[in-house]
Design a protein around this motif. Structure first.
Motif, PDB file in Angstrom:
ATOM      1  N   SER A 103       0.837  -1.207   0.000  1.00  0.00           N
ATOM      2  CA  SER A 103       0.000   0.000   0.000  1.00  0.00           C
ATOM      3  C   SER A 103       0.864   1.245   0.000  1.00  0.00           C
ATOM      4  O   SER A 103       2.039   1.215   0.386  1.00  0.00           O
ATOM      5  CB  SER A 103      -0.916   0.018   1.228  1.00  0.00           C
ATOM      6  OG  SER A 103      -0.149   0.097   2.416  1.00  0.00           O
ATOM      7  N   ARG A 104       0.268   2.341  -0.458  1.00  0.00           N
ATOM      8  CA  ARG A 104       0.873   3.671  -0.380  1.00  0.00           C
ATOM      9  C   ARG A 104      -0.143   4.603   0.262  1.00  0.00           C
ATOM     10  O   ARG A 104      -1.334   4.522  -0.055  1.00  0.00           O
ATOM     11  CB  ARG A 104       1.220   4.223  -1.764  1.00  0.00           C
ATOM     12  CG  ARG A 104       2.451   3.598  -2.407  1.00  0.00           C
ATOM     13  CD  ARG A 104       2.096   2.504  -3.352  1.00  0.00           C
ATOM     14  NE  ARG A 104       3.281   2.064  -4.105  1.00  0.00           N
ATOM     15  CZ  ARG A 104       3.423   0.850  -4.584  1.00  0.00           C
ATOM     16  NH1 ARG A 104       2.475  -0.064  -4.431  1.00  0.00           N
ATOM     17  NH2 ARG A 104       4.526   0.522  -5.255  1.00  0.00           N
ATOM     18  N   GLN A 105       0.350   5.468   1.118  1.00  0.00           N
ATOM     19  CA  GLN A 105      -0.533   6.442   1.753  1.00  0.00           C
ATOM     20  C   GLN A 105      -0.025   7.847   1.455  1.00  0.00           C
ATOM     21  O   GLN A 105       1.160   8.131   1.597  1.00  0.00           O
ATOM     22  CB  GLN A 105      -0.589   6.239   3.264  1.00  0.00           C
ATOM     23  CG  GLN A 105      -1.562   7.184   3.977  1.00  0.00           C
ATOM     24  CD  GLN A 105      -1.523   7.009   5.479  1.00  0.00           C
ATOM     25  OE1 GLN A 105      -0.730   7.628   6.168  1.00  0.00           O
ATOM     26  NE2 GLN A 105      -2.399   6.141   5.986  1.00  0.00           N
ATOM     27  N   TYR A 106      -0.934   8.710   1.022  1.00  0.00           N
ATOM     28  CA  TYR A 106      -0.627  10.116   0.772  1.00  0.00           C
ATOM     29  C   TYR A 106      -1.454  10.987   1.698  1.00  0.00           C
ATOM     30  O   TYR A 106      -2.571  10.617   2.097  1.00  0.00           O
ATOM     31  CB  TYR A 106      -0.962  10.505  -0.663  1.00  0.00           C
ATOM     32  CG  TYR A 106       0.048  10.073  -1.703  1.00  0.00           C
ATOM     33  CD1 TYR A 106       1.050  10.948  -2.141  1.00  0.00           C
ATOM     34  CD2 TYR A 106      -0.013   8.804  -2.270  1.00  0.00           C
ATOM     35  CE1 TYR A 106       1.965  10.563  -3.098  1.00  0.00           C
ATOM     36  CE2 TYR A 106       0.912   8.409  -3.240  1.00  0.00           C
ATOM     37  CZ  TYR A 106       1.891   9.289  -3.646  1.00  0.00           C
ATOM     38  OH  TYR A 106       2.810   8.898  -4.589  1.00  0.00           O
ATOM     39  N   ARG A 107      -0.913  12.155   2.022  1.00  0.00           N
ATOM     40  CA  ARG A 107      -1.674  13.186   2.726  1.00  0.00           C
ATOM     41  C   ARG A 107      -1.558  14.496   1.957  1.00  0.00           C
ATOM     42  O   ARG A 107      -0.484  14.818   1.439  1.00  0.00           O
ATOM     43  CB  ARG A 107      -1.153  13.394   4.154  1.00  0.00           C
ATOM     44  CG  ARG A 107      -1.566  12.312   5.125  1.00  0.00           C
ATOM     45  CD  ARG A 107      -1.210  12.685   6.544  1.00  0.00           C
ATOM     46  NE  ARG A 107      -1.540  11.618   7.481  1.00  0.00           N
ATOM     47  CZ  ARG A 107      -1.393  11.702   8.787  1.00  0.00           C
ATOM     48  NH1 ARG A 107      -0.904  12.821   9.334  1.00  0.00           N
ATOM     49  NH2 ARG A 107      -1.715  10.694   9.586  1.00  0.00           N
ATOM     50  N   TYR A 108      -2.682  15.217   1.920  1.00  0.00           N
ATOM     51  CA  TYR A 108      -2.684  16.541   1.319  1.00  0.00           C
ATOM     52  C   TYR A 108      -3.037  17.555   2.392  1.00  0.00           C
ATOM     53  O   TYR A 108      -4.071  17.441   3.064  1.00  0.00           O
ATOM     54  CB  TYR A 108      -3.679  16.649   0.155  1.00  0.00           C
ATOM     55  CG  TYR A 108      -3.466  17.923  -0.643  1.00  0.00           C
ATOM     56  CD1 TYR A 108      -2.596  17.940  -1.722  1.00  0.00           C
ATOM     57  CD2 TYR A 108      -4.096  19.111  -0.279  1.00  0.00           C
ATOM     58  CE1 TYR A 108      -2.362  19.106  -2.435  1.00  0.00           C
ATOM     59  CE2 TYR A 108      -3.860  20.285  -0.964  1.00  0.00           C
ATOM     60  CZ  TYR A 108      -2.989  20.269  -2.049  1.00  0.00           C
ATOM     61  OH  TYR A 108      -2.743  21.443  -2.739  1.00  0.00           O
ATOM     62  N   MET A 109      -2.180  18.561   2.565  1.00  0.00           N
ATOM     63  CA  MET A 109      -2.369  19.597   3.581  1.00  0.00           C
ATOM     64  C   MET A 109      -2.947  20.844   2.927  1.00  0.00           C
ATOM     65  O   MET A 109      -2.348  21.411   1.999  1.00  0.00           O
ATOM     66  CB  MET A 109      -1.037  19.935   4.249  1.00  0.00           C
ATOM     67  CG  MET A 109      -0.237  18.729   4.712  1.00  0.00           C
ATOM     68  SD  MET A 109      -1.032  17.779   6.023  1.00  0.00           S
ATOM     69  CE  MET A 109      -0.805  18.910   7.411  1.00  0.00           C
ATOM     70  N   LEU A 110      -4.107  21.273   3.396  1.00  0.00           N
ATOM     71  CA  LEU A 110      -4.788  22.436   2.832  1.00  0.00           C
ATOM     72  C   LEU A 110      -4.986  23.493   3.916  1.00  0.00           C
ATOM     73  O   LEU A 110      -5.596  23.234   4.945  1.00  0.00           O
ATOM     74  CB  LEU A 110      -6.149  22.021   2.267  1.00  0.00           C
ATOM     75  CG  LEU A 110      -6.936  23.114   1.536  1.00  0.00           C
ATOM     76  CD1 LEU A 110      -6.301  23.426   0.186  1.00  0.00           C
ATOM     77  CD2 LEU A 110      -8.386  22.689   1.352  1.00  0.00           C
ATOM     78  N   ILE A 180      -5.358   9.415   1.942  1.00  0.00           N
ATOM     79  CA  ILE A 180      -5.828   8.365   1.048  1.00  0.00           C
ATOM     80  C   ILE A 180      -4.787   7.261   0.956  1.00  0.00           C
ATOM     81  O   ILE A 180      -3.584   7.531   0.874  1.00  0.00           O
ATOM     82  CB  ILE A 180      -6.163   8.936  -0.354  1.00  0.00           C
ATOM     83  CG1 ILE A 180      -6.754   7.838  -1.259  1.00  0.00           C
ATOM     84  CG2 ILE A 180      -4.962   9.620  -1.005  1.00  0.00           C
ATOM     85  CD1 ILE A 180      -7.377   8.377  -2.548  1.00  0.00           C
ATOM     86  N   SER A 181      -5.246   6.020   1.004  1.00  0.00           N
ATOM     87  CA  SER A 181      -4.378   4.854   0.892  1.00  0.00           C
ATOM     88  C   SER A 181      -4.911   3.958  -0.221  1.00  0.00           C
ATOM     89  O   SER A 181      -6.126   3.777  -0.365  1.00  0.00           O
ATOM     90  CB  SER A 181      -4.341   4.061   2.199  1.00  0.00           C
ATOM     91  OG  SER A 181      -3.873   4.852   3.266  1.00  0.00           O
ATOM     92  N   TRP A 229       3.241   9.804   2.292  1.00  0.00           N
ATOM     93  CA  TRP A 229       3.319   9.720   3.745  1.00  0.00           C
ATOM     94  C   TRP A 229       3.921   8.414   4.253  1.00  0.00           C
ATOM     95  O   TRP A 229       4.754   8.412   5.156  1.00  0.00           O
ATOM     96  CB  TRP A 229       1.920   9.917   4.329  1.00  0.00           C
ATOM     97  CG  TRP A 229       1.932  10.362   5.754  1.00  0.00           C
ATOM     98  CD1 TRP A 229       1.689   9.585   6.863  1.00  0.00           C
ATOM     99  CD2 TRP A 229       2.195  11.677   6.246  1.00  0.00           C
ATOM    100  NE1 TRP A 229       1.791  10.343   8.001  1.00  0.00           N
ATOM    101  CE2 TRP A 229       2.104  11.647   7.650  1.00  0.00           C
ATOM    102  CE3 TRP A 229       2.505  12.901   5.632  1.00  0.00           C
ATOM    103  CZ2 TRP A 229       2.300  12.775   8.448  1.00  0.00           C
ATOM    104  CZ3 TRP A 229       2.702  14.026   6.416  1.00  0.00           C
ATOM    105  CH2 TRP A 229       2.606  13.943   7.808  1.00  0.00           C
ATOM    106  N   GLU A 230       3.502   7.305   3.663  1.00  0.00           N
ATOM    107  CA  GLU A 230       3.957   6.005   4.198  1.00  0.00           C
ATOM    108  C   GLU A 230       3.784   4.920   3.147  1.00  0.00           C
ATOM    109  O   GLU A 230       2.832   4.933   2.370  1.00  0.00           O
ATOM    110  CB  GLU A 230       3.160   5.661   5.461  1.00  0.00           C
ATOM    111  CG  GLU A 230       3.618   4.417   6.169  1.00  0.00           C
ATOM    112  CD  GLU A 230       2.846   4.165   7.451  1.00  0.00           C
ATOM    113  OE1 GLU A 230       3.430   3.622   8.404  1.00  0.00           O
ATOM    114  OE2 GLU A 230       1.640   4.509   7.500  1.00  0.00           O
ATOM    115  N   ILE A 231       4.714   3.967   3.157  1.00  0.00           N
ATOM    116  CA  ILE A 231       4.637   2.791   2.292  1.00  0.00           C
ATOM    117  C   ILE A 231       4.419   1.579   3.174  1.00  0.00           C
ATOM    118  O   ILE A 231       5.113   1.402   4.183  1.00  0.00           O
ATOM    119  CB  ILE A 231       5.926   2.596   1.464  1.00  0.00           C
ATOM    120  CG1 ILE A 231       6.302   3.886   0.722  1.00  0.00           C
ATOM    121  CG2 ILE A 231       5.741   1.446   0.478  1.00  0.00           C
ATOM    122  CD1 ILE A 231       5.294   4.357  -0.285  1.00  0.00           C
ATOM    123  N   GLY A 232       3.444   0.738   2.820  1.00  0.00           N
ATOM    124  CA  GLY A 232       3.143  -0.440   3.632  1.00  0.00           C
ATOM    125  C   GLY A 232       3.735  -1.697   3.039  1.00  0.00           C
ATOM    126  O   GLY A 232       3.585  -1.973   1.839  1.00  0.00           O
TER     127      GLY A 232
END
Length: 237
Positions: A103-110, A180-181, A229-232
């Motif tokens: 998995s890959r997880q991304y974060r978007y900061m607004l 989102i992952s 953000w993170e790789i699973g």
């Protein structure tokens, strides 16, 4: 290796021809200098120009017997301050940063106010947004869908289907954060989904997923706000 970087001044993760600076290219150049051999690293994901990472993962093979801790220290001594190797460990020979990832997880900061400090690390939107409405739209993304309508052309010639396991908006201090992952992502996909959930209805997003046709007027969000953000992994060794 787990890598943190400020992507503002880089032309993305992936090595490119010419004089442009990329994160992969910078790390490979320093590895060659330290190990005195040609080294090619593989990242778990390819971030676009201006996109950052808190937990990018990469793997490489080397004939050197240098201890991992010493190599990590040497890398951080020579890399630009905008790239840090957070950890470096030996792994089994069949481990691959990209293909072993589950998995890959991304974060978007607004942010919703002007800022001289946070502009490098967040998108900006002064509009008022209802969190429940944002999450109702984001829930449409869960599951396996064809995300062709939410990616730049040329993202993947094999398949544009991805399985999303998490998609939510939440507040963290002064920021609205989209997390989102998924098992995989297409080129600029997260930035398009950020804009879509901010500006279009769940019905419009659902139709775009089914029809594979882009939503008229949809543009990708500012890359400054996006973080890998993170790789699973099941196991890194």
């Amino acid at each position: 290796m787990i890598i943190e970087y400020d992507g503002t001044d880089f032309a993305g993760w992936q090595r490119q021809d010419g004089a442009v600076s990329t994160v992969q290219g910078e790390i490979e150049a320093v590895l060659r200098r330290i190990l005195q051999e040609a080294v090619s690293i593989t990242g778990a994901g390819r971030t676009d120009k201006g996109v950052h990472a808190m937990g990018q993962a990469a793997s490489f093979m080397t004939g050197s017997s240098m201890e991992a801790g010493r190599l990590c220290h040497s890398l951080n001594s020579l890399l630009p301050s905008s790239i840090r190797i957070m950890s470096l460990i030996d792994v089994d020979g069949d481990f691959h940063a990209r293909y072993s990832a589950l998995s890959r997880q991304y974060r978007y900061m607004l942010r919703q106010r002007e800022s001289a400090i946070f502009r490098r690390f967040s998108g900006y939107d002064r509009a008022s947004h209802d969190l429940d409405q944002l999450n109702s739209r984001a829930s449409v993304l869960l599951g396996r869908h064809d995300f062709k309508a939410f990616s730049k052309s040329g993202s993947d010639t094999r398949t544009t289907c991805c399985t999303v396991s998490e998609a939510q908006w939440f507040r963290e201090k002064e920021f609205l954060v989209f997390q989102i992952s998924a098992n995989r992502f297409l080129r600029s996909m997260v930035r398009y989904l950020v804009s879509a959930t901010l500006r279009f209805s769940g019905e419009e997003i659902s139709y775009a997923l089914v029809s594979r046709q882009p939503i008229k007027g949809l543009l990708p969000a500012d890359p400054a706000g996006l973080f890998l953000w993170e790789i699973g992994y099941a196991s890194a060794g």
